[in-house]
Design a protein around this motif. Sequence first.
Motif, PDB file in Angstrom:
ATOM      1  N   ARG A 208      -9.081  -5.070  35.860  1.00 55.51           N
ATOM      2  CA  ARG A 208      -9.536  -4.258  36.987  1.00 55.51           C
ATOM      3  C   ARG A 208     -10.910  -3.672  36.686  1.00 55.51           C
ATOM      4  NH1 ARG A 208      -4.620  -0.336  39.129  1.00 55.51           N
ATOM      5  NH2 ARG A 208      -3.116  -1.958  39.660  1.00 55.51           N
ATOM      6  N   ALA A 209     -11.823  -3.757  37.640  1.00 54.58           N
ATOM      7  CA  ALA A 209     -13.164  -3.199  37.460  1.00 54.58           C
ATOM      8  C   ALA A 209     -13.179  -1.749  37.931  1.00 54.58           C
ATOM      9  CB  ALA A 209     -14.187  -4.026  38.218  1.00 54.58           C
ATOM     10  N   VAL A 210     -12.473  -0.875  37.210  1.00 51.16           N
ATOM     11  CA  VAL A 210     -12.364   0.522  37.617  1.00 51.16           C
ATOM     12  C   VAL A 210     -13.399   1.367  36.860  1.00 51.16           C
ATOM     13  CG1 VAL A 210      -9.979   0.503  38.388  1.00 51.16           C
ATOM     14  CG2 VAL A 210     -10.461   0.723  35.961  1.00 51.16           C
ATOM     15  N   PRO A 211     -14.018   2.330  37.539  1.00 53.35           N
ATOM     16  CA  PRO A 211     -15.083   3.103  36.878  1.00 53.35           C
ATOM     17  C   PRO A 211     -14.618   3.915  35.684  1.00 53.35           C
ATOM     18  CG  PRO A 211     -14.544   4.015  39.049  1.00 53.35           C
ATOM     19  CD  PRO A 211     -13.862   2.703  38.951  1.00 53.35           C
ATOM     20  N   TRP A 212     -13.383   4.444  35.728  1.00 51.21           N
ATOM     21  CA  TRP A 212     -12.938   5.267  34.605  1.00 51.21           C
ATOM     22  C   TRP A 212     -12.844   4.472  33.311  1.00 51.21           C
ATOM     23  CZ3 TRP A 212      -8.527   3.539  32.348  1.00 51.21           C
ATOM     24  CH2 TRP A 212      -7.575   2.878  33.120  1.00 51.21           C
ATOM     25  N   ALA A 213     -12.517   3.181  33.418  1.00 55.81           N
ATOM     26  CA  ALA A 213     -12.426   2.356  32.207  1.00 55.81           C
ATOM     27  C   ALA A 213     -13.826   2.085  31.644  1.00 55.81           C
ATOM     28  CB  ALA A 213     -11.704   1.059  32.506  1.00 55.81           C
ATOM     29  N   ARG A 214     -14.789   1.873  32.517  1.00 54.22           N
ATOM     30  CA  ARG A 214     -16.163   1.693  32.045  1.00 54.22           C
ATOM     31  C   ARG A 214     -16.681   2.972  31.394  1.00 54.22           C
ATOM     32  NH1 ARG A 214     -19.336  -1.242  36.930  1.00 54.22           N
ATOM     33  NH2 ARG A 214     -21.124  -0.705  35.601  1.00 54.22           N
ATOM     34  N   MET A 215     -16.296   4.106  31.967  1.00 49.70           N
ATOM     35  CA  MET A 215     -16.691   5.394  31.394  1.00 49.70           C
ATOM     36  C   MET A 215     -16.063   5.576  30.010  1.00 49.70           C
ATOM     37  SD  MET A 215     -18.161   8.422  31.993  1.00 49.70           S
ATOM     38  CE  MET A 215     -17.959  10.161  31.619  1.00 49.70           C
ATOM     39  N   GLY A 216     -14.785   5.279  29.899  1.00 49.88           N
ATOM     40  CA  GLY A 216     -14.102   5.399  28.617  1.00 49.88           C
ATOM     41  C   GLY A 216     -14.702   4.476  27.574  1.00 49.88           C
ATOM     42  N   LEU A 217     -15.072   3.279  27.987  1.00 52.85           N
ATOM     43  CA  LEU A 217     -15.704   2.329  27.072  1.00 52.85           C
ATOM     44  C   LEU A 217     -17.058   2.863  26.600  1.00 52.85           C
ATOM     45  CD1 LEU A 217     -15.855  -0.373  25.631  1.00 52.85           C
ATOM     46  CD2 LEU A 217     -16.599  -1.431  27.774  1.00 52.85           C
ATOM     47  N   ALA A 218     -17.808   3.448  27.530  1.00 56.59           N
ATOM     48  CA  ALA A 218     -19.103   4.031  27.154  1.00 56.59           C
ATOM     49  C   ALA A 218     -18.915   5.157  26.144  1.00 56.59           C
ATOM     50  CB  ALA A 218     -19.819   4.549  28.404  1.00 56.59           C
ATOM     51  N   MET A 219     -17.887   5.982  26.332  1.00 52.31           N
ATOM     52  CA  MET A 219     -17.608   7.073  25.395  1.00 52.31           C
ATOM     53  C   MET A 219     -17.205   6.529  24.022  1.00 52.31           C
ATOM     54  SD  MET A 219     -15.605   9.673  27.973  1.00 52.31           S
ATOM     55  CE  MET A 219     -15.451  11.009  26.790  1.00 52.31           C
ATOM     56  N   ALA A 220     -16.440   5.437  24.030  1.00 50.55           N
ATOM     57  CA  ALA A 220     -16.043   4.820  22.757  1.00 50.55           C
ATOM     58  C   ALA A 220     -17.262   4.268  22.020  1.00 50.55           C
ATOM     59  CB  ALA A 220     -15.032   3.705  23.013  1.00 50.55           C
ATOM     60  N   LEU A 221     -18.196   3.683  22.754  1.00 50.87           N
ATOM     61  CA  LEU A 221     -19.421   3.167  22.132  1.00 50.87           C
ATOM     62  C   LEU A 221     -20.255   4.309  21.554  1.00 50.87           C
ATOM     63  CD1 LEU A 221     -20.381   0.529  24.846  1.00 50.87           C
ATOM     64  CD2 LEU A 221     -19.595   0.041  22.525  1.00 50.87           C
ATOM     65  N   ARG A 222     -20.338   5.389  22.306  1.00 53.04           N
ATOM     66  CA  ARG A 222     -21.075   6.553  21.799  1.00 53.04           C
ATOM     67  C   ARG A 222     -20.419   7.088  20.525  1.00 53.04           C
ATOM     68  NH1 ARG A 222     -21.311  12.425  24.828  1.00 53.04           N
ATOM     69  NH2 ARG A 222     -22.802  13.454  23.435  1.00 53.04           N
ATOM     70  N   GLY A 223     -19.090   7.120  20.515  1.00 54.95           N
ATOM     71  CA  GLY A 223     -18.377   7.596  19.330  1.00 54.95           C
ATOM     72  C   GLY A 223     -18.630   6.739  18.112  1.00 54.95           C
ATOM     73  N   GLN A 224     -18.991   5.470  18.341  1.00 55.76           N
ATOM     74  CA  GLN A 224     -19.326   4.563  17.244  1.00 55.76           C
ATOM     75  C   GLN A 224     -20.832   4.505  16.979  1.00 55.76           C
ATOM     76  OE1 GLN A 224     -16.703   0.782  17.443  1.00 55.76           O
ATOM     77  NE2 GLN A 224     -16.458   1.681  19.479  1.00 55.76           N
ATOM     78  N   GLN A 225     -21.551   5.485  17.559  1.00 56.23           N
ATOM     79  CA  GLN A 225     -22.995   5.629  17.391  1.00 56.23           C
ATOM     80  C   GLN A 225     -23.781   4.436  17.937  1.00 56.23           C
ATOM     81  OE1 GLN A 225     -24.492   8.583  16.329  1.00 56.23           O
ATOM     82  NE2 GLN A 225     -22.362   9.183  16.679  1.00 56.23           N
ATOM     83  N   GLN A 226     -23.192   3.734  18.899  1.00 59.05           N
ATOM     84  CA  GLN A 226     -23.924   2.665  19.578  1.00 59.05           C
ATOM     85  C   GLN A 226     -24.589   3.279  20.818  1.00 59.05           C
ATOM     86  OE1 GLN A 226     -21.556  -0.961  20.078  1.00 59.05           O
ATOM     87  NE2 GLN A 226     -20.213  -0.295  18.402  1.00 59.05           N
ATOM     88  N   MET A 227     -25.635   4.077  20.564  1.00 58.29           N
ATOM     89  CA  MET A 227     -26.196   4.920  21.609  1.00 58.29           C
ATOM     90  C   MET A 227     -26.903   4.121  22.709  1.00 58.29           C
ATOM     91  SD  MET A 227     -25.043   7.698  20.457  1.00 58.29           S
ATOM     92  CE  MET A 227     -25.817   8.978  21.416  1.00 58.29           C
ATOM     93  N   SER A 228     -27.627   3.081  22.349  1.00 55.03           N
ATOM     94  CA  SER A 228     -28.320   2.280  23.376  1.00 55.03           C
ATOM     95  C   SER A 228     -27.325   1.641  24.326  1.00 55.03           C
ATOM     96  CB  SER A 228     -29.180   1.204  22.716  1.00 55.03           C
ATOM     97  OG  SER A 228     -30.192   1.788  21.936  1.00 55.03           O
ATOM     98  N   GLU A 229     -26.239   1.091  23.743  1.00 54.68           N
ATOM     99  CA  GLU A 229     -25.219   0.466  24.579  1.00 54.68           C
ATOM    100  C   GLU A 229     -24.512   1.508  25.460  1.00 54.68           C
ATOM    101  OE1 GLU A 229     -25.609   0.145  21.408  1.00 54.68           O
ATOM    102  OE2 GLU A 229     -25.616  -1.968  20.793  1.00 54.68           O
ATOM    103  N   ALA A 230     -24.240   2.683  24.876  1.00 54.40           N
ATOM    104  CA  ALA A 230     -23.580   3.743  25.645  1.00 54.40           C
ATOM    105  C   ALA A 230     -24.459   4.193  26.809  1.00 54.40           C
ATOM    106  CB  ALA A 230     -23.263   4.920  24.733  1.00 54.40           C
ATOM    107  N   GLU A 231     -25.756   4.345  26.542  1.00 53.19           N
ATOM    108  CA  GLU A 231     -26.681   4.751  27.607  1.00 53.19           C
ATOM    109  C   GLU A 231     -26.739   3.696  28.710  1.00 53.19           C
ATOM    110  OE1 GLU A 231     -31.343   6.155  28.280  1.00 53.19           O
ATOM    111  OE2 GLU A 231     -30.687   5.399  26.318  1.00 53.19           O
TER     112      GLU A 231
END
Length: 574
Positions: A208-231
């Motif tokens: 499902r292309a739901v926005p909350w999952a994309r948001m959660g994925l972005a937060m997970a990337l930020r938590g792994q210090q993948q800042m460019s990808e998170a942005e």
Amino acid sequence: MKIPETTADLQQTLGKEMSSKRALLIDRYPNARTSLRMMLSAMGVGLIDNAGTSADVFRQLRAHRFDIILSDYLLEDERDSQQLLEELRAQQLLPRSTVFIVITSERAYHNVVSVAELAPDDYLVKPFTAHELNVRLARALHRKRFFAQLYEHLDNGAYVEALGTCERLIRQDSGFRFDALRFKGEILNTLGSHAEAQRVYQQVLAQRAVPWARMGLAMALRGQQQMSEAEAFGQSLIDDFPEFIAAYDFLAEVQEEVGKLPEAQEVLQRAAMISPNNSARQRMVGDVAARNQDLQAAERAYGKVLQRRRNSSLRDIDDYTNLSRVMLDRGHTTAARLVTEELRRDWRGNQQGEFAALVMESLCANKEGEPAKAKRAVEKALILHEALKDEGRSAAVSEKLALDLAHACLVTGDEKNAREIVRRIAAENHENRIMIAQVQSIYAKTGKAADGQALLAQVGREIVELNNRGVLAARRGDVEGSVKLLMEAAERVPNLQFLVNATKAIFTLLERKGWDPVLARRGIRFLQLAQAREMRNPKVVSARELYQRVARKYGVATVPFNASRTLRGKGSFP
């Protein structure tokens, strides 16, 4: 637990439970409450209470636990249910298990977005039929029942148990599988297990292309210090789902973290235009604009915060001092004085309010070229500050206001008191770049930038030395000695790092040596202080999990921490 497909099925599933449900109807007009009462009675709801004002709401919620709250959007005195929902959550008067439905005739775009942003369980647009209310309420109650055990774990801050419950709920044949996956991802991110959270969200997005999952994925990337990808994820989320307001906050945080302050301000201002009634975001706009030296935007945002919160339980002394401070920085001394007078009037009889007014009065007098008046005001403020400390209420003084006091001391020549205040704030926030920048700012404003840098460097060295003593003792195998040293460090400098280290050291020792109630109480106090600083920090969550595990090992009842609020907001599941 399969979701029944019709309202009749839902009613049958809920059965006699409806007669034990308690509801609160919030509306200015008695006739509207009567109409709602008739609808709920027809559904079989047993206990129904009324509230015509916000004061009635708070009185009722402090006296009773409600299963259902139906609130009209427009309340008395130009207040609305968005403000009410913010206040109830801030004061922890709204359990996760309560269904909160907003009823509105507002169809304006920004009002609809504002209501949706705070994530009530549902909202109904007038006019609606009894059948519509019946369907929405029955489904909301069914969802609450399905997640009841999970809510209980989250309320107690028991994230590991909550994660296990999520796994069990995901395996069930229900219509709530994606909701349970959403909870699981959020819990994993909160625990700092960002790689696992990433896999959960990728699993959801594959279906499902739901926005909350994309948001959660972005937060997970930020938590792994993948800042460019998170942005990049945050930006694409805004582009594709411009009404998903939490994504703007996330993107702004990432941009500020990587040094893109103007971009962060612009993103927050866009969000504030879409959802202008969120006072917490307006304050964020003011804070970022002030750090970005866009003082006009900061003044405008802080003014909106004060206007919005003035007559609510969320009003804060900082709402006045933030606005007054930025007015002074703009050279608007007369306007800053008016805000300070308003602060003194609105908080009459409150010591913290009088203290804040004296601090700002001193800064105003200095700007007006009246050094003697500024000195008298700051001397009174210092006396009141000591009185608050003696009464154990110094924690009620925000660190921003304490820095204003240090600033007032500096401009009146009292460098000794300024240094003492700044040393404490710098030590307790040595990893907080924003607070350290504010320390540097007050020294720069008074022409003492080099003194400020030297003081911060000295504090930094002392922090490292304090921490190393306890850590080195632990490495030598002297666990008890390490606990003693880390507790001393946490007492002297209650910053997040020391509080977490002391908590973990205490409960590690208790796990090995056996339960000691006196030592455990100290550990719990350190943990509570750490949570007050940053409840959602993974290090704090980890310390809480250790405490709960050790307590369970010895059959000791754990202290609830009302941790469910850490999974609210920022795009989280209601």
